[in-house]
Scaffold this motif. Structure first.
Motif, PDB file in Angstrom:
ATOM      1  N   ASP A 248       0.828  -1.209   0.000  1.00  0.00           N
ATOM      2  CA  ASP A 248       0.000   0.000   0.000  1.00  0.00           C
ATOM      3  C   ASP A 248       0.861   1.257   0.000  1.00  0.00           C
ATOM      4  N   ALA A 249       1.863   1.277   0.859  1.00  0.00           N
ATOM      5  CA  ALA A 249       2.738   2.456   0.953  1.00  0.00           C
ATOM      6  C   ALA A 249       3.498   2.668  -0.349  1.00  0.00           C
ATOM      7  N   ASP A 250       3.963   1.575  -0.960  1.00  0.00           N
ATOM      8  CA  ASP A 250       4.695   1.693  -2.224  1.00  0.00           C
ATOM      9  C   ASP A 250       3.825   2.321  -3.309  1.00  0.00           C
ATOM     10  N   ILE A 251       2.578   1.866  -3.398  1.00  0.00           N
ATOM     11  CA  ILE A 251       1.682   2.353  -4.450  1.00  0.00           C
ATOM     12  C   ILE A 251       1.297   3.806  -4.197  1.00  0.00           C
ATOM     13  N   ARG A 252       1.037   4.157  -2.963  1.00  0.00           N
ATOM     14  CA  ARG A 252       0.668   5.551  -2.665  1.00  0.00           C
ATOM     15  C   ARG A 252       1.840   6.496  -2.966  1.00  0.00           C
ATOM     16  N   MET A 253       3.046   6.058  -2.676  1.00  0.00           N
ATOM     17  CA  MET A 253       4.205   6.914  -2.975  1.00  0.00           C
ATOM     18  C   MET A 253       4.388   7.084  -4.481  1.00  0.00           C
ATOM     19  N   LEU A 254       4.065   6.048  -5.258  1.00  0.00           N
ATOM     20  CA  LEU A 254       4.116   6.194  -6.711  1.00  0.00           C
ATOM     21  C   LEU A 254       3.063   7.190  -7.195  1.00  0.00           C
ATOM     22  N   SER A 255       1.895   7.185  -6.577  1.00  0.00           N
ATOM     23  CA  SER A 255       0.845   8.149  -6.943  1.00  0.00           C
ATOM     24  C   SER A 255       1.281   9.575  -6.615  1.00  0.00           C
ATOM     25  N   LEU A 256       1.906   9.747  -5.458  1.00  0.00           N
ATOM     26  CA  LEU A 256       2.419  11.069  -5.095  1.00  0.00           C
ATOM     27  C   LEU A 256       3.533  11.498  -6.047  1.00  0.00           C
ATOM     28  N   HIS A 257       4.338  10.541  -6.481  1.00  0.00           N
ATOM     29  CA  HIS A 257       5.389  10.814  -7.466  1.00  0.00           C
ATOM     30  C   HIS A 257       4.761  11.326  -8.765  1.00  0.00           C
ATOM     31  N   GLN A 258       3.641  10.734  -9.156  1.00  0.00           N
ATOM     32  CA  GLN A 258       2.938  11.212 -10.356  1.00  0.00           C
ATOM     33  C   GLN A 258       2.525  12.668 -10.198  1.00  0.00           C
ATOM     34  N   CYS A 259       1.981  12.993  -9.035  1.00  0.00           N
ATOM     35  CA  CYS A 259       1.537  14.367  -8.791  1.00  0.00           C
ATOM     36  C   CYS A 259       2.713  15.340  -8.879  1.00  0.00           C
ATOM     37  N   ARG A 260       3.818  14.975  -8.272  1.00  0.00           N
ATOM     38  CA  ARG A 260       4.990  15.842  -8.255  1.00  0.00           C
ATOM     39  C   ARG A 260       5.480  16.150  -9.671  1.00  0.00           C
ATOM     40  N   HIS A 261       5.380  15.168 -10.557  1.00  0.00           N
ATOM     41  CA  HIS A 261       5.945  15.310 -11.899  1.00  0.00           C
ATOM     42  C   HIS A 261       4.886  15.494 -12.989  1.00  0.00           C
ATOM     43  N   ALA A 262       3.615  15.664 -12.594  1.00  0.00           N
ATOM     44  CA  ALA A 262       2.567  15.907 -13.589  1.00  0.00           C
ATOM     45  C   ALA A 262       2.746  17.289 -14.201  1.00  0.00           C
ATOM     46  N   ILE A 263       2.260  17.465 -15.410  1.00  0.00           N
ATOM     47  CA  ILE A 263       2.424  18.739 -16.112  1.00  0.00           C
ATOM     48  C   ILE A 263       1.774  19.883 -15.343  1.00  0.00           C
ATOM     49  N   ASP A 264       0.704  19.550 -14.576  1.00  0.00           N
ATOM     50  CA  ASP A 264       0.003  20.580 -13.798  1.00  0.00           C
ATOM     51  C   ASP A 264       0.198  20.393 -12.295  1.00  0.00           C
ATOM     52  N   ASN A 265       1.112  19.482 -11.921  1.00  0.00           N
ATOM     53  CA  ASN A 265       1.370  19.179 -10.501  1.00  0.00           C
ATOM     54  C   ASN A 265       0.091  18.863  -9.733  1.00  0.00           C
ATOM     55  N   ALA A 266      -0.856  18.203 -10.430  1.00  0.00           N
ATOM     56  CA  ALA A 266      -2.152  17.920  -9.814  1.00  0.00           C
ATOM     57  C   ALA A 266      -2.487  16.437  -9.952  1.00  0.00           C
ATOM     58  N   ILE A 267      -3.459  16.026  -9.156  1.00  0.00           N
ATOM     59  CA  ILE A 267      -3.869  14.623  -9.131  1.00  0.00           C
ATOM     60  C   ILE A 267      -5.293  14.542  -8.585  1.00  0.00           C
ATOM     61  N   HIS A 268      -6.090  13.591  -9.086  1.00  0.00           N
ATOM     62  CA  HIS A 268      -7.406  13.310  -8.497  1.00  0.00           C
ATOM     63  C   HIS A 268      -7.160  12.470  -7.243  1.00  0.00           C
ATOM     64  N   ILE A 269      -6.686  13.130  -6.223  1.00  0.00           N
ATOM     65  CA  ILE A 269      -6.133  12.422  -5.078  1.00  0.00           C
ATOM     66  C   ILE A 269      -7.188  11.735  -4.224  1.00  0.00           C
ATOM     67  N   GLY A 270      -8.346  12.380  -4.024  1.00  0.00           N
ATOM     68  CA  GLY A 270      -9.360  11.827  -3.121  1.00  0.00           C
ATOM     69  C   GLY A 270      -9.830  10.453  -3.541  1.00  0.00           C
ATOM     70  N   GLY A 271     -10.263  10.327  -4.787  1.00  0.00           N
ATOM     71  CA  GLY A 271     -10.752   9.050  -5.291  1.00  0.00           C
ATOM     72  C   GLY A 271      -9.650   8.055  -5.555  1.00  0.00           C
ATOM     73  N   ALA A 272      -8.455   8.544  -5.889  1.00  0.00           N
ATOM     74  CA  ALA A 272      -7.322   7.639  -6.112  1.00  0.00           C
ATOM     75  C   ALA A 272      -6.919   6.958  -4.809  1.00  0.00           C
ATOM     76  N   PHE A 273      -6.875   7.725  -3.729  1.00  0.00           N
ATOM     77  CA  PHE A 273      -6.452   7.153  -2.450  1.00  0.00           C
ATOM     78  C   PHE A 273      -7.537   6.259  -1.836  1.00  0.00           C
ATOM     79  N   SER A 274      -8.819   6.641  -1.971  1.00  0.00           N
ATOM     80  CA  SER A 274      -9.867   5.779  -1.395  1.00  0.00           C
ATOM     81  C   SER A 274      -9.983   4.467  -2.157  1.00  0.00           C
ATOM     82  N   ALA A 275      -9.544   4.458  -3.411  1.00  0.00           N
ATOM     83  CA  ALA A 275      -9.603   3.234  -4.213  1.00  0.00           C
ATOM     84  C   ALA A 275      -8.346   2.384  -4.074  1.00  0.00           C
TER      85      ALA A 275
END
Length: 692
Positions: A22-49
């Motif tokens: 779980d921790a590995d996958i969440r850190m990869l999602s945060l990595h996506q946010c950090r390097h996204a073109i808009d530095n954004a992520i649909h975080i609420g639904g991504a984390f609850s799923a």
């Protein structure tokens, strides 16, 4: 020391490993946010799923072939709630569908990782995001999974998404069809876009709603791995009773995150918060790792528990985790992932059939389109890749009677649920079938069609770019639109197919074909059965019509046909559908007046013919029983090839009033055709008056 049985101990070890993953996958999602073109992520639904998805993909539940994701000899997964794409991408990169570098620069024009998933991304079979549609596709895959290769289908949907109607069309149909190989996980996080902490309206007994339509329902605390894992394990390995399964995963938006920044629907997260969040996940992983090591090592101190340790160790390896330190482990390392997915093998989409068994249609004879389709499908459907889905209008299509004559398991009727009909069809097309869906012209769902076309475009792009898909992995998807133009007659404006063709004309990747006669229809069907034709919108007549072409007629998309060549040509009539028969009769009437008028049947737009007709200098009458589909393309073609256009010899005759599109009310066909000046007598008078 341990009171549990061995199976319980294995499950305990697996759930502890899932918590580490779980921790590995969440850190990869945060990595996506950090390097996204808009530095954004649909975080609420991504984390609850995350807990449901990590449990599914790493818990030994879903049987997938990462090397060959297009093989149908494996379980299927659909992320209906496309907002959770970050979690999906994190997991898929970790499993080896694609390189983890793809997680960087997401949402940019250069990236194949968009704000919602689609077939640009290796291993993803359909584009999702428009709410409520992925679940219908999952249901369609489950139908295939029951009837041919035996496989299970898993889908993740969200409680906000359940406010969409197509979800419940699929819920009703799946229950009625007893799709016991379908498991839907509802991310019941209690929030949506405008209000992340509550739904716009509450569900009073969500589980009971599913159960009322014949589903097996399990409600779990989705903030705990053991609860979700047990529910999935029960579905996969437990007894089945003919009911699809809904697992209601109760959670909150952003669950699993530490900062309340994670509770948003979509968030732009700055580096300071990302650093803080990542550090806390690393710390949590260390704590979970230590707890697991203590548990695992304690097993080694008990007699007869070696087998349990071995089982857990094998499961860790399947999750990409390595237990290090020898007999007494000290660490749980994440192995570097490698890209495993290979290029999909080419699909042969050509339908095989005995052409001599097809109906023989003599020129001048009269046949109803649905009877031609029924007879032809009895031949085509001997190839097991031919499927159909009607929506309570099978009597106008001939599909169910024809395909059902061969194999009723491949001839479906979704009832009065056109969106669901289209979604079932898409699922079967994704799996490689030649699919036909049918309803009245105005009843197709444009929102569903647009998303299907987006996914088809992504497939074509990847094929062209020599990515993970190869030739034959586009859709073969025919929308059989019945009662076109004035054929609906006395049913009224809501049912009349006069404006549908212009609506479909503006949808990318849809090939529009208007059928004028039974022989042409048969030729079109043979053309479609060649395979790799894409998305077809095929408009057919409802009442019987005369055969205008000889038995050797061959259809070619983008080509028009001259019905009868004239030695002397004073003018042309361009038409399609029933209008061609009226034009032929009008031409005969005009011939009695000494006027040579040649009839051009344009079932699909022929740009070369349009330019040739314009350049002829002869009057061209574009007669259509709709709001001006061909006329629209005359303007498009001519404006795209010329600086100036002389419209003096162009005469559009259609259902629009003063160039404004409108709807058509009830009447018999003769009444309607005469009222709009589109019957043979009216056409001949208009043309005669114009020419003289």
């Amino acid at each position: 020391m341990y009171l549990e049985d061995k199976d319980s101990l294995v499950k305990k070890g697996i759930t502890q490993l899932l918590e580490i993953k779980d921790a590995d996958i969440r850190m990869l999602s945060l990595h996506q946010c950090r390097h996204a073109i808009d530095n954004a992520i649909h975080i609420g639904g991504a984390f609850s799923a995350t807990i449901p998805m990590v449990s599914l993909f790493y818990g030994g539940i879903i049987d997938i072939d990462v090397e060959n994701p297009t093989s149908i000899q494996q379980d299927q997964f659909v992320l209906s709630k496309g907002h959770a794409v970050a979690t999906l991408a994190s997991i898929y990169s970790d499993l080896g569908y694609f390189d983890k570098k793809i997680l960087e620069n997401s949402r940019s024009i250069e990236s194949i990782l968009n704000g919602h998933p689609g077939p640009l991304l290796p291993g993803v079979h359909l584009a999702t995001g428009p709410m409520g549609q992925g679940m219908g596709v999952a249901q369609g895959m489950a139908i295939a999974g029951q009837n041919s290769q035996k496989f299970d289908v898993f889908a993740i949907t969200g409680d906000g998404e359940l406010q969409e109607g197509p979800i419940w069309e699929a819920v009703m149909y799946a229950g009625a069809q007893k799709l016991e190989n379908l498991c839907v996980m509802v991310d019941n996080n209690g929030g949506q876009l405008d209000s992340v902490s509550r739904l716009h309206y509450p569900y009073h007994g969500l589980g009971a709603s599913f159960a009322s339509f014949g589903w097996r329902v399990v409600e779990v605390d989705a903030t705990r791995y053991h609860a979700v894992y047990d529910a999935l394990h029960s579905f996969k390995y437990g007894a089945r009773d003919g009911r699809p399964t809904a697992i209601i995963c109760k959670s909150t938006k952003g669950h699993g995150g530490f900062s309340d920044q994670m509770n948003n629907h979509k968030a732009k997260i700055d580096d300071a918060i990302l650093d803080q969040e990542t550090a806390l996940h690393k710390k949590a992983r260390k704590e979970r790792e230590a707890y697991f090591c203590d548990f695992f090592n304690a097993l080694g101190q008990e007699d007869g528990y070696d087998e349990i340790q071995t089982t857990i160790q094998k499961h860790a390896a399947s999750m990409g985790l390595e237990l290090t330190g020898g007999k007494k482990i000290k660490e749980v390392k994440s192995k570097p992932s490698k890209v495993k997915t290979k290029k999909a093998p080419k699909r042969d989409k050509k339908i095989t059939y005995d052409s001599s068994a097809l109906p023989a249609l003599e020129k001048g004879s009269s046949h109803a389109a649905h009877k031609v389709i029924e007879s032809a499908m009895k031949v085509f459907a001997k190839d097991s890749r031919v499927f159909s889905v009607d929506s309570d209008l099978a009597s106008t299509s001939g599909l169910q009677a024809g395909i059902g004559f061969v194999d009723k398991a491949r001839a479906h009727n979704a009832g009065v649920a056109e969106a669901n009909m289209m979604l079932i069809g898409e699922a079967l097309g994704i799996l490689g079938s030649n699919v036909w869906v049918s309803t009245f012209c105005p009843f197709f769902d444009w929102k569903v069609l647009r998303r299907i076309a987006v996914g088809h475009q992504e497939r074509l792009e990847i094929i062209e770019e020599k990515g993970w898909l190869s030739e034959g992995h586009g859709l073969d998807y025919t929308m059989l639109a019945t009662a076109a133009d004035l054929e609906t007659q006395s049913n009224g404006a809501t049912h009349m197919g006069n404006d549908d063709v212009l609506v479909m004309n503006e949808t990318a990747h849809v090939k529009i074909i208007n059928v004028s006669c039974p022989q042409q229809l048969l030729g079109i069907m043979k053309w479609i059965m060649e395979g790799n034709k894409g998305i077809i919108y095929l408009r057919i007549l409802r009442a019987p019509s005369d055969v205008l072409y000889d038995t050797d007629f061959m259809f070619e998309f983008g080509k028009s046909y001259t019905i009868e060549q004239k030695k002397k040509i004073d003018a042309y009539i361009v038409s399609s559908g029933r209008g061609v028969s009226e034009a032929v009769e009008a031409s005969k009437l005009l011939e009695k007046e000494g006027l040579g008028v040649e009839v051009i049947d344009m079932p699909s737009i022929d740009s070369d013919a349009i330019q040739t007709l314009y350049e002829s200098g002869k009057p061209v009458f574009i007669a259509e029983q709709n709001n001006g589909f061909i006329w629209t393309h005359f303007r498009r073609v001519l404006f795209s090839t010329r600086v100036t256009i002389d419209t003096a010899n162009l005469y559009p005759i259609n259902l629009s009033k003063n160039g404004e599109i409108n709807y058509v009310h009830s009447g018999t066909y003769p009444q309607l055709a005469a009222h709009f000046g589109l019957d043979a007598a009216s056409l001949s008078k208009t043309i005669s008056k114009t020419l003289k």
